[in-house]
Design a protein around this motif. Sequence first.
Motif, PDB file in Angstrom:
ATOM      1  N   PRO A 184      -1.847   6.460 -10.094  1.00 49.00           N
ATOM      2  CA  PRO A 184      -0.670   5.786  -9.560  1.00 49.00           C
ATOM      3  C   PRO A 184       0.197   5.226 -10.680  1.00 49.00           C
ATOM      4  CG  PRO A 184      -2.626   4.490  -9.172  1.00 49.00           C
ATOM      5  CD  PRO A 184      -3.082   5.799  -9.742  1.00 49.00           C
ATOM      6  N   VAL A 185       1.474   5.159 -10.380  1.00 48.22           N
ATOM      7  CA  VAL A 185       2.405   4.649 -11.394  1.00 48.22           C
ATOM      8  C   VAL A 185       2.163   3.167 -11.633  1.00 48.22           C
ATOM      9  CG1 VAL A 185       4.294   6.275 -11.243  1.00 48.22           C
ATOM     10  CG2 VAL A 185       4.024   4.539  -9.500  1.00 48.22           C
ATOM     11  N   PRO A 186       2.533   2.663 -12.810  1.00 42.88           N
ATOM     12  CA  PRO A 186       2.227   1.269 -13.129  1.00 42.88           C
ATOM     13  C   PRO A 186       2.869   0.285 -12.153  1.00 42.88           C
ATOM     14  CG  PRO A 186       3.031   2.452 -15.045  1.00 42.88           C
ATOM     15  CD  PRO A 186       3.233   3.338 -13.877  1.00 42.88           C
ATOM     16  N   ILE A 187       2.137  -0.716 -11.835  1.00 46.59           N
ATOM     17  CA  ILE A 187       2.647  -1.751 -10.945  1.00 46.59           C
ATOM     18  C   ILE A 187       3.072  -2.924 -11.821  1.00 46.59           C
ATOM     19  CG2 ILE A 187       2.011  -3.333  -9.100  1.00 46.59           C
ATOM     20  CD1 ILE A 187      -0.069  -1.159  -8.298  1.00 46.59           C
ATOM     21  N   THR A 188       4.306  -3.368 -11.629  1.00 45.30           N
ATOM     22  CA  THR A 188       4.844  -4.359 -12.565  1.00 45.30           C
ATOM     23  C   THR A 188       5.314  -5.631 -11.864  1.00 45.30           C
ATOM     24  OG1 THR A 188       6.947  -3.250 -12.330  1.00 45.30           O
ATOM     25  CG2 THR A 188       5.627  -2.643 -14.241  1.00 45.30           C
ATOM     26  N   ILE A 189       4.734  -5.936 -10.746  1.00 48.26           N
ATOM     27  CA  ILE A 189       5.204  -7.094  -9.989  1.00 48.26           C
ATOM     28  C   ILE A 189       4.327  -8.304 -10.285  1.00 48.26           C
ATOM     29  CG2 ILE A 189       5.678  -7.948  -7.662  1.00 48.26           C
ATOM     30  CD1 ILE A 189       6.137  -5.051  -6.907  1.00 48.26           C
ATOM     31  N   PRO A 190       4.971  -9.459 -10.536  1.00 49.85           N
ATOM     32  CA  PRO A 190       4.200 -10.617 -10.987  1.00 49.85           C
ATOM     33  C   PRO A 190       3.063 -11.016 -10.047  1.00 49.85           C
ATOM     34  CG  PRO A 190       6.565 -11.054 -11.053  1.00 49.85           C
ATOM     35  CD  PRO A 190       6.392  -9.742 -10.414  1.00 49.85           C
ATOM     36  N   ASN A 191       3.299 -10.952  -8.731  1.00 48.56           N
ATOM     37  CA  ASN A 191       2.256 -11.422  -7.823  1.00 48.56           C
ATOM     38  C   ASN A 191       1.370 -10.291  -7.294  1.00 48.56           C
ATOM     39  OD1 ASN A 191       4.484 -10.508  -6.502  1.00 48.56           O
ATOM     40  ND2 ASN A 191       4.097 -11.703  -4.665  1.00 48.56           N
ATOM     41  N   ASN A 220      -3.610   9.386  -2.458  1.00 52.45           N
ATOM     42  CA  ASN A 220      -3.083   8.935  -3.759  1.00 52.45           C
ATOM     43  C   ASN A 220      -1.656   8.406  -3.715  1.00 52.45           C
ATOM     44  OD1 ASN A 220      -5.165   9.016  -5.612  1.00 52.45           O
ATOM     45  ND2 ASN A 220      -5.024  11.229  -5.796  1.00 52.45           N
ATOM     46  N   VAL A 221      -1.105   8.210  -2.540  1.00 48.65           N
ATOM     47  CA  VAL A 221       0.234   7.612  -2.424  1.00 48.65           C
ATOM     48  C   VAL A 221       0.097   6.327  -1.606  1.00 48.65           C
ATOM     49  CG1 VAL A 221       2.603   7.897  -1.606  1.00 48.65           C
ATOM     50  CG2 VAL A 221       1.369   9.858  -2.539  1.00 48.65           C
ATOM     51  N   LEU A 222       0.397   5.217  -2.274  1.00 47.67           N
ATOM     52  CA  LEU A 222       0.272   3.917  -1.612  1.00 47.67           C
ATOM     53  C   LEU A 222       1.650   3.306  -1.380  1.00 47.67           C
ATOM     54  CD1 LEU A 222      -2.638   2.464  -3.767  1.00 47.67           C
ATOM     55  CD2 LEU A 222      -2.804   3.152  -1.388  1.00 47.67           C
ATOM     56  N   LEU A 223       1.766   2.593  -0.281  1.00 46.61           N
ATOM     57  CA  LEU A 223       2.978   1.822  -0.008  1.00 46.61           C
ATOM     58  C   LEU A 223       2.585   0.355   0.047  1.00 46.61           C
ATOM     59  CD1 LEU A 223       4.486   3.961   2.890  1.00 46.61           C
ATOM     60  CD2 LEU A 223       5.345   3.829   0.550  1.00 46.61           C
ATOM     61  N   ILE A 224       3.546  -0.502  -0.273  1.00 45.25           N
ATOM     62  CA  ILE A 224       3.260  -1.943  -0.193  1.00 45.25           C
ATOM     63  C   ILE A 224       4.239  -2.583   0.786  1.00 45.25           C
ATOM     64  CG2 ILE A 224       2.931  -4.076  -1.483  1.00 45.25           C
ATOM     65  CD1 ILE A 224       2.784  -2.365  -4.039  1.00 45.25           C
ATOM     66  N   LEU A 225       3.676  -3.269   1.757  1.00 45.93           N
ATOM     67  CA  LEU A 225       4.493  -4.058   2.685  1.00 45.93           C
ATOM     68  C   LEU A 225       4.541  -5.476   2.144  1.00 45.93           C
ATOM     69  CD1 LEU A 225       5.877  -4.866   5.372  1.00 45.93           C
ATOM     70  CD2 LEU A 225       3.589  -5.033   6.371  1.00 45.93           C
ATOM     71  N   TRP A 226       5.752  -5.951   1.894  1.00 47.08           N
ATOM     72  CA  TRP A 226       5.941  -7.306   1.361  1.00 47.08           C
ATOM     73  C   TRP A 226       6.424  -8.200   2.488  1.00 47.08           C
ATOM     74  CZ3 TRP A 226       4.604  -8.071  -3.688  1.00 47.08           C
ATOM     75  CH2 TRP A 226       4.483  -6.929  -4.486  1.00 47.08           C
ATOM     76  N   SER A 227       5.608  -9.215   2.772  1.00 53.80           N
ATOM     77  CA  SER A 227       5.983 -10.119   3.862  1.00 53.80           C
ATOM     78  C   SER A 227       6.134 -11.538   3.319  1.00 53.80           C
ATOM     79  CB  SER A 227       4.916 -10.080   4.955  1.00 53.80           C
ATOM     80  OG  SER A 227       3.656 -10.320   4.402  1.00 53.80           O
TER      81      SER A 227
END
Lengths: 212, 498
Positions: free
Chosen positions: A40-47, B483-490
């Motif tokens: 997976p691509v790098p995750i760059t979010i502070p939280n 291998n594809v993830l999504l993020i739900l931001w609440s």
Amino acid sequence: MKKIIFHTVSLVLLSASAALAQDKIPLVTKLPDPLFVGTPVPITIPNLEPETKKWPDFQVPAGTVNLAISNKVTASDNDPVVGTLDLVTDGDKAGDEGSWVELGQGKQWVQIDLNKEANIYAVVVWHFHSQARVYRDVVVQVSDDPTFSKDVTTIYDNSAAGKDRPYVETYFGKLIDAKGVKGRYVRLYSNGNTTNKMNHYIEVEVWGKPAA
Amino acid sequence: MQTAETKAGWLTAETVFASAHFLRASAFVLIALLALAVRLPQLGVRPMHTDEAVNAFMVGHSLAGEAYHYDPKDRHGPALVESTLPLVWLEGAQKFSDLTESLLRLVPVLAGSATVLLFGAAVEMFGFIPCLVAALLFAFAPLPVYYSRYFIHETLFVAATLGLMVSGWRAVRRNSLGFAAIAGLCAALMLACKETAGLHFFALGLAAVIGWRLRTPGKMPPAKLWLAGASAFFVGGILLFTWGGQNWSALGDLFRALPHLAARAGGEGHEKPFTYYFILLAGGWSGAAIIILALLFRVTGSFARLTLAVYAVLIGAIYCAIPYKTPWLALNFWLPLALLAGFGIERLWFASGKPSARAAILLGAAVLGLLVAHDTRQRVFLHPAAENNPYAYAHTTEDLLSLPVRLEELARQNKIQNPRIAVIAKDAWPLPWYLRKFSNVGFWQPNQETGDADFFITTTDVPGKLAERLKYFRPDYFGARPNVLLILWSPAKTSSPP
């Protein structure tokens, strides 16, 4: 005069730190081969839990060993869908078919009996590392009570109630700082993952020293 | 006395023929009904694949009153949308959000069942036993059942291909202008499904020429048949592509699609080895047995049989040679493969006259039926979206089904009536399908500036600027594909800024 006192105090503190540091050694474990195809691509979010790119530099007291190896494992699901519970502590972290146990849908736990009370410094868990996955509501607890109904210490919690953050599984596993907590039993919860509703464990290591 | 007796009884040649014909037709109708029964259960359970979601979105566009505009760069022809609209109208759906998985997948279900019925119409062409075997295999085997429950063009395309073969053969055999016109319409339908129809026209044409030269030397079919077929093809094709005459630019776009199609054939991330389809078809408990039966075919048959065999080899070689490969394209081989397997069984049947040998063949067929049933149960019903299912290609994970549920739950918890949802992703599919019930959803590319939103949905490569905004949101991961993830931001009240 003030200068002399300041230097003396600094020297004393440094000496004390050095003395303490002498007891500490880096925690080293044998890592499995990476299995990811398409990292997976790098995750760059502070939280957001940062992507694990190397084994963390984590200090433990000298003499710390993996107390979980080959020890008895029990679980909320006594009849695993795939594999057997002994795979959790067999030392095999390869991550391919035959090296993991699959527990049923929804919230499940595995529990390791260390045989006697111990000071636990770190727990390392590998759920599944052949693809980018996140296991939900991961909670790790330590207790002397095998039923976990009293004297429970939570050392990690990324469920809605906890303060820890969800993380993407990698071949480095997840190193959890147990801060020397005392206990005989270690219980790990999860609640499905981002691919399916099942729960998987490749290996769990409990690094510590038998309590004096 | 004898005449009176036969007239009054039921043994005249006509009645025997009529009875046999009726029984044969009944057998194929029964198999088609069984095919329908196998295809219908749990139609909405499997998550929507990205391609299904894109096709559904285009149906939604048409429901909103927009004419279909053929896109030369992507998305194939309009036939699937055009075939779906009547069903959707019958169901009373008026907008995208009214659509359901079951409703949309009913179109390939009907096309797959119609293909089974078409084998009944091909008895004259290929013989009863091969058509019966092919109908049974198409009705119950895992690959055709799986993709008959998949809202993409393939099943409709294969039905049109068989329609072209049967009606073309009948047109020549009976010198029928009507069947020639039907053949032309089937060819138009193929092209309006997928541009790869051109490859099939080439393979079928070359196979027919070879078959004609070797088995039916003589005059070519009369020009009037060609003219009827070509007229129907052009009229049908123009009507389908221009959305009933509303969008004439589609005709020019069809030619502009050629360079894009050539580029796609190169792979575009879907490159697979030459042997991919063979391994796919030979997989499971039943695949190898079906291939072995097909290989029993001997090149001694009629024009139709020889043409089919040559077509199978040509189309197989073409698809294997093209680097771009997906499992649903294998359905194109299933049509000739199922018939060739039928020829194989027929050969075994007639080669062994002894009752014991025929009993053994029937027993073998029964065992094959059990193997097929096992594979279909595993791949179609028990694990339709599992990663180890070879038909579930880059498939949407079941986990994504819980994303809209979680969104509703969080909106309720945060007392948000009509949540504003911002999706920031390079490739957001199939989210437009899963968020269709929410009326306030926007989609942005990662480099675009989004407005304020109550919830954000991102991939894991969120740019720094947005990352700062998301600092006080709680992340929840969801799997989109392997291998594809999504993020739900609440909104995370506890960590919000003072």
